[in-house]
Scaffold this motif. Structure first.
Motif, PDB file in Angstrom:
ATOM      1  N   THR A  42       0.858  -1.176   0.000  1.00 28.09           N
ATOM      2  CA  THR A  42       0.000   0.000   0.000  1.00 28.09           C
ATOM      3  C   THR A  42       0.897   1.229   0.000  1.00 28.09           C
ATOM      4  OG1 THR A  42      -1.656  -1.195   1.295  1.00 28.09           O
ATOM      5  CG2 THR A  42      -1.863   1.176   1.210  1.00 28.09           C
ATOM      6  N   TRP A  43       0.559   2.198  -0.823  1.00 25.33           N
ATOM      7  CA  TRP A  43       1.345   3.413  -0.916  1.00 25.33           C
ATOM      8  C   TRP A  43       0.398   4.603  -0.917  1.00 25.33           C
ATOM      9  CZ3 TRP A  43       3.270   5.969  -5.888  1.00 25.33           C
ATOM     10  CH2 TRP A  43       4.164   7.009  -5.595  1.00 25.33           C
ATOM     11  N   PRO A  45       0.872   8.268  -1.816  1.00 28.79           N
ATOM     12  CA  PRO A  45       1.758   9.323  -2.316  1.00 28.79           C
ATOM     13  C   PRO A  45       1.305  10.729  -1.916  1.00 28.79           C
ATOM     14  CG  PRO A  45       0.435   8.460  -4.104  1.00 28.79           C
ATOM     15  CD  PRO A  45       0.145   7.611  -2.899  1.00 28.79           C
ATOM     16  N   GLU A  50      -4.619   6.760  -2.162  1.00 27.01           N
ATOM     17  CA  GLU A  50      -4.001   5.513  -1.693  1.00 27.01           C
ATOM     18  C   GLU A  50      -3.989   4.515  -2.850  1.00 27.01           C
ATOM     19  OE1 GLU A  50      -4.467   3.237   2.301  1.00 27.01           O
ATOM     20  OE2 GLU A  50      -5.983   2.440   0.935  1.00 27.01           O
TER      21      GLU A  50
END
Length: 178
Positions: A42-43, A45, A50
């Motif tokens: 999961t990122w 930025p 998400e």
């Protein structure tokens, strides 16, 4: 990021064998094996976005089933790999737009690995628009967005009675908290 790696060595593994549409018997293999790995990332930025991804690898086999004709075959409904990617975007106060795509590699419907019960690889896409308010959440959603009708299961290797992906489903939901 999360993940796991696994190995299972089953003794007296019970396997369903479809005789007809509503008739199944259970046969017992002396040994079966499964192994694989799963990963999830999961990122975020930005605070309002998400991104996520999942992947899985799977290897199965009927290791010991003398005289059955299926020794060494793959287990039923066991794709060698699967993947999923999605995103959630919070674009205004309380509003959220999300979607995902999922992939499944080909697999067999039954442990006899008959080509009539082979399911080809397929994709599925879903989308959702939601609004969260003080006492609940309202959602509009679409599942199987592109209305794919791929087979996902063939009972008894009878291709005329195959189970297909659920057709496009568009709906709304309201959740209230009090």
């Amino acid at each position: 990021m999360t993940g796991n790696v696994f190995y299972n060595d089953y003794k007296d593994m019970q396997l369903p064998y479809f005789l007809a549409a509503n008739s199944t018997v259970i046969r017992t293999a002396a040994r079966g094996e499964t192994s694989g790995a799963q990963m999830r990332a999961t990122w975020t930025p930005r605070w309002d976005l998400e991104l996520l991804g999942n992947g899985g690898l799977l290897k199965t086999r009927i290791a010991d089933f003398p005289g059955s004709g299926v020794e060494g075959h793959d287990l039923a409904r066991a794709p060698a790999y699967t993947a999923n990617a999605g995103a959630t975007w919070q674009f205004a106060a309380g509003w959220e737009l999300s979607g995902n795509v999922a992939f499944s590699d080909s697999y067999y419907s039954a442990y006899d690995n008959d080509s009539r019960g082979r399911i080809g690889s397929y994709w599925t896409a879903n989308a959702q628009l939601a609004y969260t308010f003080m006492y609940g959440r309202a959602t509009l959603f679409a599942q199987n967005l592109f209305d794919s009708s791929r087979n996902v299961m063939v009972n008894g290797n009878d291709i005329y009675s195959a189970t297909q992906q659920r057709p496009l489903l568009v709906g709304a939901a309201l959740e209230l908290r009090f």
